[in-house]
Scaffold this motif. Structure first.
Motif, short mmCIF file in Angstrom:
data_model
loop_
_atom_site.label_atom_id
_atom_site.label_comp_id
_atom_site.label_asym_id
_atom_site.label_seq_id
_atom_site.Cartn_x
_atom_site.Cartn_y
_atom_site.Cartn_z
N LYS A 105 -6.23 8.75 -11.35
CA LYS A 105 -5.91 7.32 -11.45
C LYS A 105 -6.59 6.51 -10.33
CE LYS A 105 -3.08 7.94 -14.91
NZ LYS A 105 -1.62 7.79 -14.74
N ARG A 106 -6.71 5.20 -10.59
CA ARG A 106 -7.19 4.26 -9.58
C ARG A 106 -6.01 3.43 -9.12
NH1 ARG A 106 -9.15 -1.07 -9.87
NH2 ARG A 106 -10.62 -1.63 -8.22
N VAL A 107 -5.79 3.36 -7.81
CA VAL A 107 -4.60 2.75 -7.22
C VAL A 107 -5.00 1.56 -6.35
CG1 VAL A 107 -2.61 3.13 -5.71
CG2 VAL A 107 -3.42 4.96 -7.22
N ILE A 108 -4.25 0.47 -6.45
CA ILE A 108 -4.42 -0.67 -5.53
C ILE A 108 -3.20 -0.72 -4.61
CG2 ILE A 108 -4.48 -3.18 -5.32
CD1 ILE A 108 -6.13 -3.28 -7.87
N ASP A 109 -3.47 -0.80 -3.31
CA ASP A 109 -2.43 -0.93 -2.27
C ASP A 109 -2.65 -2.28 -1.60
OD1 ASP A 109 -0.79 -0.80 -0.05
OD2 ASP A 109 -1.91 0.82 0.93
N TYR A 110 -1.80 -3.25 -1.92
CA TYR A 110 -1.97 -4.61 -1.40
C TYR A 110 -1.06 -4.78 -0.18
CZ TYR A 110 -3.37 -9.50 -1.78
OH TYR A 110 -3.94 -10.74 -1.55
N GLY A 111 -1.68 -5.12 0.96
CA GLY A 111 -0.95 -5.13 2.23
C GLY A 111 -0.99 -3.74 2.82
N CYS A 112 -2.21 -3.17 2.95
CA CYS A 112 -2.34 -1.73 3.19
C CYS A 112 -1.95 -1.32 4.61
CB CYS A 112 -3.74 -1.26 2.85
SG CYS A 112 -5.07 -2.08 3.77
N GLY A 113 -1.94 -2.24 5.58
CA GLY A 113 -1.51 -1.89 6.94
C GLY A 113 -2.33 -0.74 7.51
N SER A 114 -1.70 0.38 7.77
CA SER A 114 -2.39 1.55 8.31
C SER A 114 -3.14 2.34 7.25
CB SER A 114 -1.38 2.47 8.99
OG SER A 114 -0.48 3.00 8.02
N GLY A 115 -2.99 1.93 5.98
CA GLY A 115 -3.61 2.66 4.88
C GLY A 115 -2.75 3.78 4.34
N ILE A 116 -1.52 3.87 4.81
CA ILE A 116 -0.68 5.03 4.51
C ILE A 116 -0.44 5.20 3.02
CG2 ILE A 116 1.44 3.69 4.93
CD1 ILE A 116 2.72 6.26 5.96
N LEU A 117 -0.21 4.10 2.27
CA LEU A 117 0.10 4.24 0.85
C LEU A 117 -1.14 4.61 0.05
CD1 LEU A 117 2.55 1.24 0.31
CD2 LEU A 117 3.09 3.62 0.87
N ALA A 118 -2.25 3.95 0.32
CA ALA A 118 -3.48 4.26 -0.40
C ALA A 118 -3.92 5.69 -0.12
CB ALA A 118 -4.58 3.28 0.01
N ILE A 119 -3.83 6.12 1.14
CA ILE A 119 -4.24 7.48 1.50
C ILE A 119 -3.30 8.51 0.87
CG2 ILE A 119 -4.50 9.08 3.43
CD1 ILE A 119 -5.34 6.56 5.10
N ALA A 120 -2.00 8.21 0.88
CA ALA A 120 -1.05 9.11 0.24
C ALA A 120 -1.37 9.25 -1.24
CB ALA A 120 0.37 8.60 0.43
N ALA A 121 -1.69 8.14 -1.91
CA ALA A 121 -2.03 8.20 -3.33
C ALA A 121 -3.25 9.10 -3.56
CB ALA A 121 -2.29 6.80 -3.86
N LEU A 122 -4.26 8.96 -2.70
CA LEU A 122 -5.45 9.79 -2.84
C LEU A 122 -5.14 11.27 -2.60
CD1 LEU A 122 -7.96 7.43 -1.01
CD2 LEU A 122 -7.97 7.98 -3.46
N LYS A 123 -4.31 11.55 -1.61
CA LYS A 123 -3.96 12.95 -1.34
C LYS A 123 -3.09 13.52 -2.45
CE LYS A 123 -4.96 14.89 1.97
NZ LYS A 123 -4.72 14.94 3.41
N LEU A 124 -2.37 12.64 -3.17
CA LEU A 124 -1.53 13.08 -4.28
C LEU A 124 -2.32 13.21 -5.58
CD1 LEU A 124 1.62 10.93 -3.47
CD2 LEU A 124 1.60 13.43 -3.65
N GLY A 125 -3.63 12.97 -5.53
CA GLY A 125 -4.47 13.22 -6.70
C GLY A 125 -5.19 12.04 -7.28
#
Length: 299
Positions: free
Chosen positions: A165-185
């Protein structure tokens, strides 16, 4: 080594000039805090809205200098640069050195979110097992997993099937949510933040987790592109309300979405607002904070 700390309290409109003067006089670091902290007048400031730099009405500045700095000379120089400053506003104290890395580590330990996701400080070696590990240095940007809104979003991401999947993280801050999504597949992620420092922190953390080539980062004014398969935004209720049409356009039909950064009592208005574009709306809470999730309407 020890340090000399100079503290002084000023009005918000005086802060920029005072900070500039302290910097000119060789301050090694300058931190700001609410002068009314730990009193009934304390005002919480969380993540700022787009284009905002909120400060308290009265601010205490704490400046660190070398331990052998001449206090009298420093006070005299400040008086020349800031003629309105009264001597009794200046408070000096000796500060012992401490292991700053250890102090940070005492506050930030490995934390689990959901079934398999863990957030680890970058300098703690994780175990070799089936866990999904995000290694993080929050730096100066918002988002380490310790705040309830971040935790709510991480647990939500862990519950999804993100493969490809392609994920958008709006208000990414440290990038934690976007990076977590990538590590989750997730196959790719987009991080958006109004703070350039957040984009720098996100990029550094993505490199630390070997996912930088799959993470694109943008300021809001540069954000464009195809809608995402999954959308998450962890900002504040005001911007969430204003940006609802933008977020709806950024999510494909049927895409899971989640928004957080919402205080208890603010959710009803946002549920009504997002109901124009999203179905299956659900409200989850942690402490005084709320996450709203659902699916982008098919038609």
């Amino acid at each position: 080594m020890p340090w000399l700390e100079l503290s002084l309290t000023v009005r918000a409109e005086q802060q920029p000039r005072v900070e500039e003067a302290l910097d000119d006089l060789g301050a090694l670091s300058i931190t700001l805090q609410d002068a009314d902290a730990e009193t009934p007048d304390e005002q919480a400031i969380f993540e700022p809205g787009v284009g905002e730099l909120p400060l308290w009405p009265t601010i205490t500045l704490n400046a660190l200098f070398e331990a052998d700095t001449d206090r009298r000379g420093l006070a005299q120089a400040l008086g020349e640069l800031l003629p309105w400053l009264e001597p009794e506003q200046l408070l000096f104290r000796d500060v012992a050195d401490e292991d700053w890395e250890r102090a940070w580590m005492d506050q930030f330990k490995p934390m689990p979110f959901g079934r398999r996701l863990w957030i680890y400080p970058w300098n703690i070696e994780p175990p070799q097992d089936d866990s999904v590990i995000v290694r993080l240095d929050p730096g100066l940007a918002f988002g380490s997993g310790t705040h309830p809104t971040t935790a709510l979003c991480l647990e939500w991401l862990d519950s999804l099937a993100l493969g490809g999947k392609r994920v958008i993280d709006y208000g990414c801050g440290s990038g934690i949510l976007a990076i977590a999504a990538l590590k989750l597949g997730a196959a790719a992620a987009v991080g958006v933040d109004n703070d350039p420092q957040a984009l720098t922190a996100s990029r550094d953390n993505a490199e630390r987790n070997d996912v930088a080539e799959r993470l694109a980062l943008f300021l809001p004014e540069d954000f464009a592109g195809e809608p995402a398969d999954v959308f998450v935004a962890n900002i504040l209720a005001g911007p969430l309300g204003e940006l609802a049409p933008t977020f709806a356009a950024a999510a494909r039909p049927g895409a899971p979405f989640a928004i957080s950064g919402i205080l208890q009592g603010q959710q009803d208005e946002l549920v009504a607002r997002y109901g124009e574009w999203f179905d299956a709306l659900r409200v989850d809470t942690r402490e005084d904070w709320v996450r709203i999730s659902g699916l982008r309407r098919q038609h």
